[in-house]
Write an enzyme that holds these catalytic residues in place. Structure first.
Site, PDB file in Angstrom:
ATOM      1  N   ASN A  10       0.926  -1.202  -0.067  1.00 15.72           N
ATOM      2  CA  ASN A  10      -0.026  -0.182  -0.213  1.00 15.72           C
ATOM      3  C   ASN A  10       0.975   1.296  -0.091  1.00 15.72           C
ATOM      4  OD1 ASN A  10      -1.427   2.181   1.212  1.00 15.72           O
ATOM      5  ND2 ASN A  10      -3.008   0.991   1.715  1.00 15.72           N
ATOM      6  N   ASP A  12       0.022   4.435   0.024  1.00 17.87           N
ATOM      7  CA  ASP A  12      -0.790   5.648   0.316  1.00 17.87           C
ATOM      8  C   ASP A  12       0.355   6.758   1.153  1.00 17.87           C
ATOM      9  OD1 ASP A  12      -3.118   4.695  -0.367  1.00 17.87           O
ATOM     10  OD2 ASP A  12      -3.886   4.310   1.694  1.00 17.87           O
ATOM     11  N   HIS A  13       1.201   6.217   1.837  1.00 18.18           N
ATOM     12  CA  HIS A  13       1.788   7.246   2.774  1.00 18.18           C
ATOM     13  C   HIS A  13       3.200   7.810   2.275  1.00 18.18           C
ATOM     14  CE1 HIS A  13      -1.277   6.979   5.591  1.00 18.18           C
ATOM     15  NE2 HIS A  13      -1.032   5.606   5.688  1.00 18.18           N
ATOM     16  N   ARG A  21       4.420  18.589   1.054  1.00 20.43           N
ATOM     17  CA  ARG A  21       5.020  19.936   0.535  1.00 20.43           C
ATOM     18  C   ARG A  21       4.517  20.212  -0.737  1.00 20.43           C
ATOM     19  NH1 ARG A  21      10.163  21.613   2.816  1.00 20.43           N
ATOM     20  NH2 ARG A  21       9.930  21.274   4.720  1.00 20.43           N
ATOM     21  N   HIS A  46      -5.700   3.624  -1.390  1.00 18.53           N
ATOM     22  CA  HIS A  46      -6.990   3.974  -0.749  1.00 18.53           C
ATOM     23  C   HIS A  46      -7.261   5.376  -1.530  1.00 18.53           C
ATOM     24  CE1 HIS A  46      -9.718   4.400   2.904  1.00 18.53           C
ATOM     25  NE2 HIS A  46     -10.205   4.710   1.869  1.00 18.53           N
ATOM     26  N   ARG A  48      -9.341   8.317  -0.732  1.00 15.17           N
ATOM     27  CA  ARG A  48     -10.412   8.809   0.037  1.00 15.17           C
ATOM     28  C   ARG A  48     -11.112  10.010  -0.253  1.00 15.17           C
ATOM     29  NH1 ARG A  48      -8.761   6.638   5.610  1.00 15.17           N
ATOM     30  NH2 ARG A  48     -10.364   7.831   6.393  1.00 15.17           N
ATOM     31  N   ARG A  52      -6.668  12.968   1.119  1.00 10.43           N
ATOM     32  CA  ARG A  52      -5.518  13.279   2.057  1.00 10.43           C
ATOM     33  C   ARG A  52      -4.158  12.813   1.433  1.00 10.43           C
ATOM     34  NH1 ARG A  52      -7.160  10.112   7.440  1.00 10.43           N
ATOM     35  NH2 ARG A  52      -9.326  11.314   7.037  1.00 10.43           N
ATOM     36  N   HIS A  53      -4.318  11.598   0.741  1.00 13.29           N
ATOM     37  CA  HIS A  53      -3.031  10.979   0.254  1.00 13.29           C
ATOM     38  C   HIS A  53      -3.106  10.820  -1.117  1.00 13.29           C
ATOM     39  CE1 HIS A  53      -5.164   7.723   1.622  1.00 13.29           C
ATOM     40  NE2 HIS A  53      -4.735   7.600   3.017  1.00 13.29           N
ATOM     41  N   GLU A  72      -8.626   0.602  -2.714  1.00 16.12           N
ATOM     42  CA  GLU A  72      -9.466   0.714  -1.686  1.00 16.12           C
ATOM     43  C   GLU A  72     -10.463   1.968  -1.719  1.00 16.12           C
ATOM     44  OE1 GLU A  72      -7.552   0.969   1.989  1.00 16.12           O
ATOM     45  OE2 GLU A  72      -6.303  -0.793   1.488  1.00 16.12           O
ATOM     46  N   THR A 102      -7.093   6.736  10.259  1.00 14.51           N
ATOM     47  CA  THR A 102      -6.852   5.816   9.278  1.00 14.51           C
ATOM     48  C   THR A 102      -8.071   4.984   9.392  1.00 14.51           C
ATOM     49  OG1 THR A 102      -5.438   3.651   8.731  1.00 14.51           O
ATOM     50  CG2 THR A 102      -5.566   4.185  11.008  1.00 14.51           C
ATOM     51  N   THR A 103      -8.320   3.810   8.574  1.00 14.57           N
ATOM     52  CA  THR A 103      -9.687   2.884   8.688  1.00 14.57           C
ATOM     53  C   THR A 103      -9.690   2.170  10.248  1.00 14.57           C
ATOM     54  OG1 THR A 103      -9.262   2.558   6.157  1.00 14.57           O
ATOM     55  CG2 THR A 103     -10.852   1.279   7.326  1.00 14.57           C
ATOM     56  N   GLU A 153     -11.345  -9.130   3.500  1.00 17.86           N
ATOM     57  CA  GLU A 153     -10.247  -8.716   3.806  1.00 17.86           C
ATOM     58  C   GLU A 153     -10.292  -8.576   5.315  1.00 17.86           C
ATOM     59  OE1 GLU A 153      -7.444  -6.279   1.894  1.00 17.86           O
ATOM     60  OE2 GLU A 153      -6.569  -5.245   3.831  1.00 17.86           O
ATOM     61  N   HIS A 192      -3.761  -4.436   7.733  1.00 14.01           N
ATOM     62  CA  HIS A 192      -3.985  -3.206   8.804  1.00 14.01           C
ATOM     63  C   HIS A 192      -2.839  -3.591   9.823  1.00 14.01           C
ATOM     64  CE1 HIS A 192      -5.248   0.440  10.668  1.00 14.01           C
ATOM     65  NE2 HIS A 192      -5.944   0.807   9.405  1.00 14.01           N
ATOM     66  N   GLY A 193      -1.893  -2.500   9.916  1.00 11.38           N
ATOM     67  CA  GLY A 193      -1.018  -2.406  11.064  1.00 11.38           C
ATOM     68  C   GLY A 193       0.055  -3.588  11.185  1.00 11.38           C
ATOM     69  N   GLY A 214       0.940  -1.370   4.226  1.00 19.96           N
ATOM     70  CA  GLY A 214       1.437  -0.081   3.970  1.00 19.96           C
ATOM     71  C   GLY A 214       2.418   0.817   4.934  1.00 19.96           C
TER      72      GLY A 214
HETATM   73  N1  PXP Z   1      -5.964  -3.111   4.298  1.00 23.19           N
HETATM   74  C1  PXP Z   1      -7.194  -2.186   4.517  1.00 23.19           C
HETATM   75  C2  PXP Z   1      -8.437  -2.337   3.991  1.00 23.19           C
HETATM   76  C3  PXP Z   1      -6.727  -0.792   4.738  1.00 23.19           C
HETATM   77  O1  PXP Z   1      -7.654   0.253   4.861  1.00 23.19           O
HETATM   78  C4  PXP Z   1      -5.496  -0.563   5.161  1.00 23.19           C
HETATM   79  C5  PXP Z   1      -4.942   1.031   5.452  1.00 23.19           C
HETATM   80  O2  PXP Z   1      -5.451   1.921   4.381  1.00 23.19           O
HETATM   81  C6  PXP Z   1      -4.305  -1.493   5.091  1.00 23.19           C
HETATM   82  C7  PXP Z   1      -4.860  -2.692   4.727  1.00 23.19           C
HETATM   83  C8  PXP Z   1      -3.047  -1.184   5.491  1.00 23.19           C
HETATM   84  O3  PXP Z   1      -2.803  -0.836   6.608  1.00 23.19           O
HETATM   85  P1  PXP Z   1      -1.223  -0.367   7.154  1.00 23.19           P
HETATM   86  O4  PXP Z   1      -1.246   0.980   6.209  1.00 23.19           O
HETATM   87  O5  PXP Z   1      -1.627  -0.286   8.447  1.00 23.19           O
HETATM   88  O6  PXP Z   1      -0.517  -1.351   6.792  1.00 23.19           O
END
Ligand code: PXP
Length: 245
Positions: A10, A12-13, A21, A46, A48, A52-53, A72, A102-103, A153, A192-193, A214
């Site tokens: 992922n 996103d970040h 910036r 994702h 959103r 935001r990202h 996503e 975050t979600t 998921e 997630h996480g 991510g």
């Molecule tokens: N899966 C889903 C559905 C998510 O919303 C996210 C966060 O965007 C992730 C996985 C990845 O989570 P993390 O960024 O904490 O690894």
């Protein structure tokens, strides 16, 4: 050896850093290309509501990287229109609240979300696989099946935050949910996480097919580089697979 466990990276970040910036650097598309070279099996992003990202143009560019794109999104008409134009490999439907960092939780599909059924069907009619991000609970899995999703998921957030006996309990919930997914004919993903410390045990769940990771990957890349993080994550996932009897 059980089947290959797919790693979805992922990005996103990377976009979060770019947007800090207001310019073009660092580019999430470059991150996706590096992820592909390091052994990622897919790219997740994702889009959103508040952008935001990831932004709309990123989604089109990420699709061109050549790996399966997992889009996503919240189940809104706006996102349905964009996904129908981007035509990603898969869409993962997530709940979205404007103020959250975050979600925060799974979709709660059991709680009267029948409107999702035609939404899911619209995506599937265009050849897009549909995944629902849910908590690892029986009612959620049964509802996902009822709604016609291809994939669930499982939300690993509570497992990654727990320690000691509580972590073992959360891991058992994930294992049980994955086993139920298989019985219901749903492909099982999780995310997630997840971190270096928490990924191996999830990778050791036999019928797990894909992990989406991510924030940790992008954060750790600051210290050791994206290529090294992804290769280490891949190695830990493979170690988890090898531990399956
Ligand atoms: N899966 C889903 C559905 C998510 O919303 C996210 C966060 O965007 C992730 C996985 C990845 O989570 P993390 O960024 O904490 O690894």
């Amino acid at each position: 050896m059980p089947h290959h466990l797919r790693l979805g990276v992922n990005v996103d970040h990377v976009a979060t850093l770019r947007n800090a910036r207001g310019g073009l650097h660092p580019d999430p598309v470059k991150a996706a290309e590096l992820a592909a070279a390091a052994g990622a099996d897919g790219i997740t992003a994702h889009l959103r509501e508040d952008r935001r990202h990831i932004r709309d143009a990123d989604m089109y560019a990420l699709k061109d990287v050549g790996l399966p794109l997992n889009f996503e999104m919240a189940a809104t008409t706006e996102m349905l229109a964009i996904a129908s134009d981007v035509l990603p490999h898969a869409c993962c439907l997530v709940p979205e609240k404007r103020q959250e960092l975050t979600t925060e939780g799974g979709l709660a599909v059991h709680a009267g979300q029948n409107h999702l059924k035609p939404f899911i069907a619209r995506l599937q009619d265009q050849g897009i696989r549909v995944s629902l991000f849910i908590d690892p609970e029986t009612v959620e899995l049964e509802a996902a099946r009822h709604l016609g999703a291809d994939i669930v998921e499982l939300h690993t957030g509570p497992y990654t935050k727990a320690t000691g006996a509580e972590r073992a309990t959360e891991l058992r919930r994930l294992r049980d949910a994955a086993a139920l997914a298989q019985r219901l004919g749903l492909e099982c993903h999780a995310g997630h996480g997840l971190t270096f410390d928490t990924v191996e045990a999830v990778a050791a769940i036999p019928n797990m097919v894909e992990l989406n990771i991510g924030h940790f990957i992008v954060g750790e890349a600051v210290f050791i580089g994206l290529d090294a993080v992804i290769r280490r994550m891949r190695a830990l996932m493979d170690a988890g697979r090898r531990s399956i009897p």
